[in-house]
Design a protein around this motif. Structure first.
Motif, PDB file in Angstrom:
ATOM      1  N   SER A 181       0.828  -1.048   0.067  1.00 24.18           N
ATOM      2  CA  SER A 181      -0.109   0.168  -0.225  1.00 24.18           C
ATOM      3  C   SER A 181       0.886   1.677   0.104  1.00 24.18           C
ATOM      4  O   SER A 181       0.496   2.205  -0.100  1.00 24.18           O
ATOM      5  CB  SER A 181      -1.187   0.385   1.454  1.00 24.18           C
ATOM      6  OG  SER A 181      -0.240  -0.138   2.584  1.00 24.18           O
ATOM      7  N   LEU A 182       1.814   1.398   0.429  1.00 18.80           N
ATOM      8  CA  LEU A 182       2.483   2.228   0.520  1.00 18.80           C
ATOM      9  C   LEU A 182       3.854   2.472  -0.860  1.00 18.80           C
ATOM     10  O   LEU A 182       3.117   3.481  -0.865  1.00 18.80           O
ATOM     11  CB  LEU A 182       4.431   2.378   1.537  1.00 18.80           C
ATOM     12  CG  LEU A 182       5.042   3.113   1.863  1.00 18.80           C
ATOM     13  CD1 LEU A 182       4.953   4.650   2.096  1.00 18.80           C
ATOM     14  CD2 LEU A 182       5.950   2.529   2.916  1.00 18.80           C
ATOM     15  N   ILE A 183       4.216   1.639  -1.401  1.00 19.50           N
ATOM     16  CA  ILE A 183       4.713   1.874  -2.653  1.00 19.50           C
ATOM     17  C   ILE A 183       3.423   2.012  -3.655  1.00 19.50           C
ATOM     18  O   ILE A 183       3.907   3.076  -4.901  1.00 19.50           O
ATOM     19  CB  ILE A 183       5.036   0.047  -2.954  1.00 19.50           C
ATOM     20  CG1 ILE A 183       6.533  -0.431  -2.130  1.00 19.50           C
ATOM     21  CG2 ILE A 183       5.997  -0.175  -4.644  1.00 19.50           C
ATOM     22  CD1 ILE A 183       7.338  -1.015  -2.154  1.00 19.50           C
ATOM     23  N   TYR A 184       2.199   1.552  -3.253  1.00 21.05           N
ATOM     24  CA  TYR A 184       1.306   2.161  -4.387  1.00 21.05           C
ATOM     25  C   TYR A 184       1.342   3.608  -4.747  1.00 21.05           C
ATOM     26  O   TYR A 184       1.197   4.144  -5.329  1.00 21.05           O
ATOM     27  CB  TYR A 184       0.201   1.799  -4.474  1.00 21.05           C
ATOM     28  CG  TYR A 184      -0.688   0.094  -4.841  1.00 21.05           C
ATOM     29  CD1 TYR A 184       0.873  -0.385  -5.742  1.00 21.05           C
ATOM     30  CD2 TYR A 184      -0.844  -0.808  -4.417  1.00 21.05           C
ATOM     31  CE1 TYR A 184      -0.096  -1.523  -6.344  1.00 21.05           C
ATOM     32  CE2 TYR A 184      -1.308  -1.524  -4.933  1.00 21.05           C
ATOM     33  CZ  TYR A 184      -0.334  -2.935  -6.141  1.00 21.05           C
ATOM     34  OH  TYR A 184      -0.723  -3.518  -5.961  1.00 21.05           O
ATOM     35  N   LEU A 185       1.789   3.915  -3.850  1.00 26.76           N
ATOM     36  CA  LEU A 185       1.853   6.000  -3.445  1.00 26.76           C
ATOM     37  C   LEU A 185       3.044   6.468  -3.185  1.00 26.76           C
ATOM     38  O   LEU A 185       3.233   7.447  -4.333  1.00 26.76           O
ATOM     39  CB  LEU A 185       1.498   6.050  -1.901  1.00 26.76           C
ATOM     40  CG  LEU A 185      -0.112   6.327  -1.077  1.00 26.76           C
ATOM     41  CD1 LEU A 185      -0.377   6.776   0.538  1.00 26.76           C
ATOM     42  CD2 LEU A 185      -1.177   6.720  -2.070  1.00 26.76           C
ATOM     43  N   SER A 186       4.370   5.943  -3.092  1.00 26.66           N
ATOM     44  CA  SER A 186       5.383   6.293  -3.022  1.00 26.66           C
ATOM     45  C   SER A 186       6.356   5.979  -4.805  1.00 26.66           C
ATOM     46  O   SER A 186       7.226   6.667  -4.605  1.00 26.66           O
ATOM     47  CB  SER A 186       6.216   5.352  -2.040  1.00 26.66           C
ATOM     48  OG  SER A 186       6.670   4.140  -2.478  1.00 26.66           O
ATOM     49  N   SER A 187       5.971   4.888  -5.333  1.00 28.20           N
ATOM     50  CA  SER A 187       6.757   4.710  -6.667  1.00 28.20           C
ATOM     51  C   SER A 187       5.393   4.758  -7.907  1.00 28.20           C
ATOM     52  O   SER A 187       4.339   4.272  -8.130  1.00 28.20           O
ATOM     53  CB  SER A 187       7.467   3.507  -6.254  1.00 28.20           C
ATOM     54  OG  SER A 187       8.184   3.340  -7.587  1.00 28.20           O
ATOM     55  N   LEU A 188       5.782   4.715  -8.805  1.00 27.48           N
ATOM     56  CA  LEU A 188       5.518   5.121 -10.144  1.00 27.48           C
ATOM     57  C   LEU A 188       5.772   3.523 -10.871  1.00 27.48           C
ATOM     58  O   LEU A 188       4.952   2.864 -11.595  1.00 27.48           O
ATOM     59  CB  LEU A 188       5.819   6.134 -11.058  1.00 27.48           C
ATOM     60  CG  LEU A 188       4.762   7.711 -10.854  1.00 27.48           C
ATOM     61  CD1 LEU A 188       6.122   8.327 -11.746  1.00 27.48           C
ATOM     62  CD2 LEU A 188       3.707   7.587 -10.342  1.00 27.48           C
ATOM     63  N   GLU A 189       6.593   2.732 -10.737  1.00 26.09           N
ATOM     64  CA  GLU A 189       6.896   0.963 -11.360  1.00 26.09           C
ATOM     65  C   GLU A 189       6.597   1.414 -10.233  1.00 26.09           C
ATOM     66  O   GLU A 189       5.097   0.736  -9.168  1.00 26.09           O
ATOM     67  CB  GLU A 189       8.262   0.683 -10.423  1.00 26.09           C
ATOM     68  CG  GLU A 189       9.291   2.396 -11.520  1.00 26.09           C
ATOM     69  CD  GLU A 189       9.246   2.344 -12.699  1.00 26.09           C
ATOM     70  OE1 GLU A 189       9.057   1.389 -13.286  1.00 26.09           O
ATOM     71  OE2 GLU A 189       9.780   3.683 -13.330  1.00 26.09           O
ATOM     72  N   PRO A 190       5.449  -0.538 -11.429  1.00 29.30           N
ATOM     73  CA  PRO A 190       4.588  -1.512 -10.835  1.00 29.30           C
ATOM     74  C   PRO A 190       5.421  -2.536  -9.475  1.00 29.30           C
ATOM     75  O   PRO A 190       6.583  -2.950  -9.756  1.00 29.30           O
ATOM     76  CB  PRO A 190       4.502  -2.214 -12.030  1.00 29.30           C
ATOM     77  CG  PRO A 190       5.369  -2.084 -13.037  1.00 29.30           C
ATOM     78  CD  PRO A 190       6.289  -0.551 -12.447  1.00 29.30           C
ATOM     79  N   PHE A 191       4.168  -2.378  -8.960  1.00 31.23           N
ATOM     80  CA  PHE A 191       4.779  -3.708  -7.714  1.00 31.23           C
ATOM     81  C   PHE A 191       4.309  -5.148  -7.352  1.00 31.23           C
ATOM     82  O   PHE A 191       3.292  -5.675  -8.015  1.00 31.23           O
ATOM     83  CB  PHE A 191       3.801  -3.089  -6.421  1.00 31.23           C
ATOM     84  CG  PHE A 191       4.951  -3.746  -5.286  1.00 31.23           C
ATOM     85  CD1 PHE A 191       5.740  -3.488  -4.515  1.00 31.23           C
ATOM     86  CD2 PHE A 191       3.521  -5.032  -4.513  1.00 31.23           C
ATOM     87  CE1 PHE A 191       5.777  -4.520  -2.933  1.00 31.23           C
ATOM     88  CE2 PHE A 191       4.136  -5.447  -3.489  1.00 31.23           C
ATOM     89  CZ  PHE A 191       5.073  -5.235  -3.044  1.00 31.23           C
ATOM     90  N   ARG A 192       5.294  -6.463  -7.929  1.00 33.94           N
ATOM     91  CA  ARG A 192       4.681  -7.532  -8.345  1.00 33.94           C
ATOM     92  C   ARG A 192       3.862  -7.588  -7.347  1.00 33.94           C
ATOM     93  O   ARG A 192       4.718  -7.965  -6.141  1.00 33.94           O
ATOM     94  CB  ARG A 192       5.797  -8.548  -8.583  1.00 33.94           C
ATOM     95  CG  ARG A 192       5.939  -9.315  -9.455  1.00 33.94           C
ATOM     96  CD  ARG A 192       7.343 -10.352  -9.319  1.00 33.94           C
ATOM     97  NE  ARG A 192       7.996 -10.347  -8.223  1.00 33.94           N
ATOM     98  CZ  ARG A 192       8.596 -11.610  -7.685  1.00 33.94           C
ATOM     99  NH1 ARG A 192       7.308 -12.402  -7.611  1.00 33.94           N
ATOM    100  NH2 ARG A 192       8.773 -11.031  -6.703  1.00 33.94           N
ATOM    101  N   GLU A 193       3.045  -8.572  -6.752  1.00 29.68           N
ATOM    102  CA  GLU A 193       1.841  -8.976  -6.612  1.00 29.68           C
ATOM    103  C   GLU A 193       2.939 -10.212  -6.120  1.00 29.68           C
ATOM    104  O   GLU A 193       3.448 -11.178  -6.459  1.00 29.68           O
ATOM    105  CB  GLU A 193       0.859  -9.452  -7.008  1.00 29.68           C
ATOM    106  CG  GLU A 193      -0.345 -10.270  -6.045  1.00 29.68           C
ATOM    107  CD  GLU A 193      -0.581  -9.511  -5.165  1.00 29.68           C
ATOM    108  OE1 GLU A 193      -0.810  -9.847  -3.947  1.00 29.68           O
ATOM    109  OE2 GLU A 193      -0.591  -8.099  -5.213  1.00 29.68           O
ATOM    110  N   PRO A 194       3.151 -10.629  -5.432  1.00 26.80           N
ATOM    111  CA  PRO A 194       4.051 -11.666  -4.082  1.00 26.80           C
ATOM    112  C   PRO A 194       3.246 -13.225  -4.324  1.00 26.80           C
ATOM    113  O   PRO A 194       1.977 -12.949  -3.879  1.00 26.80           O
ATOM    114  CB  PRO A 194       4.366 -11.972  -3.149  1.00 26.80           C
ATOM    115  CG  PRO A 194       3.746 -10.892  -2.435  1.00 26.80           C
ATOM    116  CD  PRO A 194       2.722 -10.162  -3.598  1.00 26.80           C
TER     117      PRO A 194
END
Length: 413
Positions: free
Chosen positions: A206-219
């Motif tokens: 949830s933090l990375i969705y705010l802080s980064s434009l790069e896609p977060f890989r679902e683990p």
């Protein structure tokens, strides 16, 4: 005989009472030796008794631990003073919510403003804690009015909900997402105090969705066994299951970055964990400002960024905070991320804002109000701060902080 056999030597004899008057130094020296030889038995007996209560009776093993089935929760820092601070810190009484929300709003706005002026971006996640997430399942040994207070907090717009709604672009409180998954096996280990495993991963996500434009890989998650973090309170090690993400080893510990931050901010090594990720989706260097919840979430954040350093602010005094922020804002980092549970935000946001102002020699914003001032405030059921550092709850009822060597007060509840 059994103690002598286990220690493979003859045990010291008890001192003669007559020497208490004639040779007191000898009496106490021999008494310490006698007691030391037999302390092993006392410790073993205490641990075994706690285990018996926990496993055989299904009961809490300590006065400052509440238990209901598998749900285990610390309720006080001191077994001799059961104040339920670990619960009420997450579930403050409603009559303080407006005051707390105003304080949080002012402080977070100032943090964002100061960081932007220094060329940094700031983001934060408020990690849902067990008293809120499992409010309807809290042990019945906790007073009913406190349990009801937590249920009300979980179901209504608490200060954490309000502050996150006020700053949707920089702050998130993923309580609704946590609620949706709380019944997944080992989502938030019920015998853990901190969010770990899948819960930690969701907080990082949830933090990375705010802080980064790069896609977060679902683990992908795998159930693995590990030690619960409640061992100091339980009095013995307890193995439990965690849902561990498959990227947990994506980032390596970075001794180089660790030393750099230790020297640059003059921090102790045990306050820092640093990571390097050669295959990061986001090439930036970030700093995580946290309480103890950050240590569990930092590896998940580090799986996304090239370089990550997590700094645990527990125990930091004012000068250390100022020195830390001065170092972090000197151009070495791209982002500052804040990771704490609800009480961490409730009692530190204003302190962080003031320390950032001091670090940059900026004046407080006229409307943000983030400054040290003499004020009145309500509850003292949160961790507190003074010139010596963070204090155990209840030991600093004045909420005293030192500014420029002079006593001052912080306008937080």
């Amino acid at each position: 005989d059994e103690l002598a056999r286990r220690q493979n030597r003859a045990l010291n004899e008890a001192p003669e009472w007559s020497t208490l008057v004639s040779e007191p130094s000898r009496f106490f020296a021999e008494g310490r030796a006698w007691l030391s030889d037999r302390a092993l038995f006392s410790v073993d007996a205490s641990v075994n008794y706690r285990k018996f209560k926990y496993y055989a009776l299904g009961d809490s093993p300590a006065a400052n631990v509440a238990r209901e089935g598998d749900l285990v929760l610390p309720i006080a820092t001191d077994a001799a003073n059961i104040d339920y601070v670990s619960v009420t810190g997450s579930c403050p009484a409603e009559n303080y919510w407006d005051q707390m929300t105003q304080s949080l709003t002012n402080g977070w706005a100032e943090i964002n403003r100061v960081a932007e002026l220094e060329g940094l971006s700031t983001f934060g996640v408020i990690v849902p804690s067990k008293p809120v997430l499992y409010a309807d399942r809290l042990p019945r040994s906790i007073p009913s009015e406190i349990r009801a207070q937590c249920v009300y907090t979980a179901e209504n717009e608490s200060p954490a909900v309000r502050i996150a709604n006020s700053f949707p672009d920089t702050l998130t409180y993923p309580l609704a997402n946590f609620m949706a998954e709380r019944d997944v096996d080992h989502f938030y280990p019920l015998e853990n105090f901190h969010a770990d495993g899948m819960a930690a991963s969701r907080a990082a996500q949830s933090l990375i969705y705010l802080s980064s434009l790069e896609p977060f890989r679902e683990p992908e998650f795998t159930i693995r066994e590990g030690n619960a973090d409640m061992e100091p309170a339980l009095g013995f090690a307890r193995r439990v299951n965690f849902q561990r993400p498959d990227y947990a080893s994506a980032a390596d510990r970075s001794n180089t970055l660790d030393r750099e931050v230790q020297q640059g901010a003059r921090l102790r090594g045990n306050q820092i964990s640093a990571f390097f990720n050669a295959n990061a989706a986001d090439p930036r260097r970030v700093a995580i400002i946290a309480n103890s919840f950050g240590a569990r979430i930092a590896p998940d954040v580090a799986s996304h960024y090239a370089e990550t350093v997590q700094i645990n602010t527990n125990g930091m005094n004012r000068q250390t905070l100022i020195r830390m922020f001065r170092y972090l804002m000197d151009g070495s980092f791209d982002q500052i991320l804040f990771v704490m549970h609800e009480p961490g935000y409730y009692n530190r946001v204003r302190l962080f804002a003031d320390a950032m102002l001091e670090a940059t020699s900026l004046e407080p914003d006229e409307y943000a109000g983030a400054r040290v001032a003499d004020v009145s405030f309500g509850p003292v059921s949160f961790s507190e701060f003074d010139a010596r550092g963070w204090l155990p709850p209840g030991q600093n009822t004045e909420l005293r902080w030192s500014k420029g060597g002079r006593p001052a007060f912080i306008d937080i509840p």
